[in-house]
Design an enzyme around this catalytic site. Structure first.
Site, short mmCIF file in Angstrom:
data_model
loop_
_atom_site.label_atom_id
_atom_site.label_comp_id
_atom_site.label_asym_id
_atom_site.label_seq_id
_atom_site.Cartn_x
_atom_site.Cartn_y
_atom_site.Cartn_z
N LYS A 269 59.20 16.52 -4.15
CA LYS A 269 59.10 15.07 -4.34
C LYS A 269 58.22 14.77 -5.55
O LYS A 269 57.35 15.58 -5.90
CB LYS A 269 58.46 14.42 -3.11
CG LYS A 269 59.35 14.31 -1.90
CD LYS A 269 58.65 13.61 -0.77
CE LYS A 269 59.55 13.51 0.46
NZ LYS A 269 60.74 12.66 0.27
N ARG A 343 67.03 15.93 9.12
CA ARG A 343 68.29 16.12 9.85
C ARG A 343 68.47 17.58 10.27
O ARG A 343 69.13 17.87 11.26
CB ARG A 343 69.46 15.61 9.01
CG ARG A 343 69.63 16.33 7.71
CD ARG A 343 70.46 15.56 6.69
NE ARG A 343 69.71 14.46 6.07
CZ ARG A 343 70.25 13.61 5.19
NH1 ARG A 343 71.52 13.72 4.85
NH2 ARG A 343 69.53 12.64 4.67
N1 BES Z 1 60.80 11.85 5.01
C1 BES Z 1 61.78 11.51 4.04
C2 BES Z 1 62.24 10.07 4.18
C3 BES Z 1 61.33 9.03 3.62
C4 BES Z 1 61.22 8.82 2.27
C5 BES Z 1 60.65 8.18 4.47
C6 BES Z 1 60.42 7.82 1.78
C7 BES Z 1 59.85 7.17 3.99
C8 BES Z 1 59.73 6.99 2.63
C9 BES Z 1 63.01 12.42 4.18
O1 BES Z 1 62.74 13.70 4.61
C10 BES Z 1 63.62 12.50 2.84
O2 BES Z 1 63.00 13.03 1.96
N2 BES Z 1 64.83 11.96 2.70
C11 BES Z 1 65.49 11.97 1.46
C12 BES Z 1 66.94 12.30 1.70
C13 BES Z 1 67.73 12.55 0.46
C14 BES Z 1 67.28 13.81 -0.21
C15 BES Z 1 69.19 12.63 0.82
C16 BES Z 1 65.36 10.57 0.86
O3 BES Z 1 65.44 9.59 1.58
O4 BES Z 1 65.13 10.48 -0.35
MN MN Z 2 62.28 14.98 2.99
#
Ligand code: BES
Ligand code: MN
Ligand code: ZN
Length: 485
Positions: A269, A343
């Site tokens: 990230k 997931r």
């Molecule tokens: N934990 C995150 C989701 C999230 C992101 C919650 C920002 C709150 C704020 C999750 O594991 C994630 O990183 N999801 C990705 C999925 C994507 C790679 C398809 C996302 O939402 O960017």
């Molecule tokens: Mn994630």
């Protein structure tokens, strides 16, 4: 903190503060009161320009009376449940702020105010008393005793049980908040496992078991294990059995995502705001919060909590984009993005949940950033393969001041998960990210009544109020309570 319902005259009870919820028509609202006192209060309320409109708050000092002050709280114009709950929340916050020890809660609508309001009051006072600080010498200002006024004797018992339920929910919610707020160097998967064990200790109707990496390997939880592969923190799978009903009754299973820190893994990230990924375990925390609330409320049903707890980190042993893994269900997954890890830990947990022959399975997860874009911080996303379950959860949330909003699960979206190298990819492209994530989970819940709550927006707040919210403990507890009616 002690909550009692009472039919005594609120103005005769010795207290530090009366919280008076009013529509501004004091003449009528205080009609049973001694005339001199009523006139005095009306005059004072006029001096403060109190008009009873929703959101108005006026503090009046009455040092010579049995109550030392009275807090006028306007509720006129609160046209729906949520607005009414918002008023109660700010009144509760104010009553904690004034530092009163003994509070009398008086609602001008007490003849007609429904029972759930009493639950909300107790819950909100607990919530307002929450305090997270890493110092030993902070003296928190917590109200000790709250007396909730009812019109007559017959109201005492039902209101008392509503207060008890709200206090249980508030306590559970604060547990979820506390765990959410803990930093990821303390709140590891092992910490959560320990916490679950401690929670169940000495409680005959709650049992907790911890599976570790070996057990998960034997169960072939390949998707779950692929997420923890890059971390030095061992994964833990927490299983909790609350037995409030008959042994044979099928349980409700709650599955809570607990990624104690989500760095994204190899699909790292961006660094700005990454600290907030310590909150990526709030789904799991809400399940622990529910367990705490069940211990206190003793609802008569069976509930199983499953919490896959892992840390998602990059390293030489981490899962790489393009890797193909085999889930417990046998379905293969091409990991196109290691940041779509929630997931992966959930799919194996959902497969595992089927062995309990559940009445329903609800998973709770901070799953997608897309959900924050769609619904903001106000509503959790809800997706389900069962109409009745979906509607019941929506109603439970609205009633509890913890709303959810439903999104569709059509197979048009499911097509976005196609992979050239496995049964599915773990991402579905830029469009409809919350829905494709849920479609992924739906592939593991074909034969169960299942709902998914995406709490990415609602589980915590950012900015000046940064911190976990404890949601959706109120929604879940109200759902469980309603099942027992
Ligand atoms: N934990 C995150 C989701 C999230 C992101 C919650 C920002 C709150 C704020 C999750 O594991 C994630 O990183 N999801 C990705 C999925 C994507 C790679 C398809 C996302 O939402 O960017
Ligand atoms: Mn994630
Ligand atoms: Zn995550």
């Amino acid at each position: 903190m002690k909550f009692t319902s009472s039919a005594a005259s609120p103005f005769k009870i010795k207290s530090d503060c009366i919280i008076f919820i009013s529509k501004g028509n004091l003449e009528c609202e205080l009609k049973n009161l001694d005339e001199a006192l009523r006139d005095q209060l009306i005059t004072l309320s006029k001096v403060t320009n109190f008009n009873g409109k929703k959101g108005s708050l006026k503090q009046i000092y009455t040092p010579t009376m049995a109550f030392k002050q009275i807090l006028l709280v306007g509720i006129d114009g609160a046209t729906d449940k949520q607005k009414e709950i918002d008023v109660i929340e700010s009144a509760a916050e104010q009553c904690v702020r004034v530092g009163a020890n003994k509070i009398v809660w008086l609602d001008c609508r007490r003849e007609s105010a429904p029972l759930w309001i009493a639950s909300i009051v107790a819950q909100k006072i607990f919530q307002a008393s929450y305090n997270f600080e890493y110092s030993n010498n902070n003296e928190s200002k917590v109200a000790c005793e709250v007396i909730y006024c009812v019109k007559n004797q017959s109201g005492i018992a039902p209101v008392q049980s509503a207060l008890n339920f709200g206090a249980a929910v508030g306590t559970g919610l604060n547990v979820a908040k506390k765990l959410g707020d803990l930093p990821a160097n303390i709140c590891t998967p092992s910490y959560l496992a320990e916490f679950a064990q401690t929670l169940a200790q000495g409680v005959p109707f709650l049992r907790s078991t911890i599976l570790n990496a070996n057990d998960m390997e034997l169960l072939k939880m390949g998707a779950l294990l692929s997420v923890s592969a890059g971390s030095v923190e061992p994964p833990k799978f927490i299983e909790m059995h609350y037995q409030g009903g008959n042994q044979k009754e099928p349980p409700v299973v709650l599955v809570g995502k607990a990624v104690t820190f989500d760095s994204g893994g190899i699909s790292l990230k961006p660094s700005s705001g990454m600290d907030e990924m310590k909150f990526d375990m709030c789904g799991g925390a809400s399940v622990l919060g529910v367990m705490q609330a069940l211990i206190l409320s003793r609802l008569k049903l069976n509930v199983i909590g499953l919490i896959p707890a892992v840390e998602n980190m990059p390293s030489g042993s981490a899962t790489k984009p393009g890797d193909v893994i085999t889930s417990m269900s046998g379905q293969t997954i091409e990991v196109l993005n290691t940041d779509a890890e929630g997931r992966l830990i959930l799919c194996d947990s959902l497969t595992y949940s089927a062995k309990f022959k559940p009445a329903a399975v609800v998973d709770i997860a901070t799953l997608t950033g897309a959900c924050v874009m769609a619904l903001g911080k106000h509503a959790s996303g809800l997706l389900s393969n069962d109409e009745e379950l979906a509607n019941e959860l929506l109603t439970s949330g609205t009633e509890a001041g913890d709303r959810a909003w439903r999104l569709p699960l059509w197979d048009d979206y499911d097509k976005q998960l196609k992979s050239n190298f496995a049964d599915m990819g773990n991402i579905g492209g830029r469009e409809a990210g919350t829905i494709t994530a849920a479609c992924f989970l739906a592939r593991y819940t074909k034969n169960i009544r299942w709902a998914h709550l995406d709490i990415a927006g609602t589980a915590w707040l950012s900015g000046a109020k940064k911190g976990a919210t404890g949601r959706p403990v109120p929604l879940l507890m109200n759902y469980l309570r309603r099942l027992t009616l």
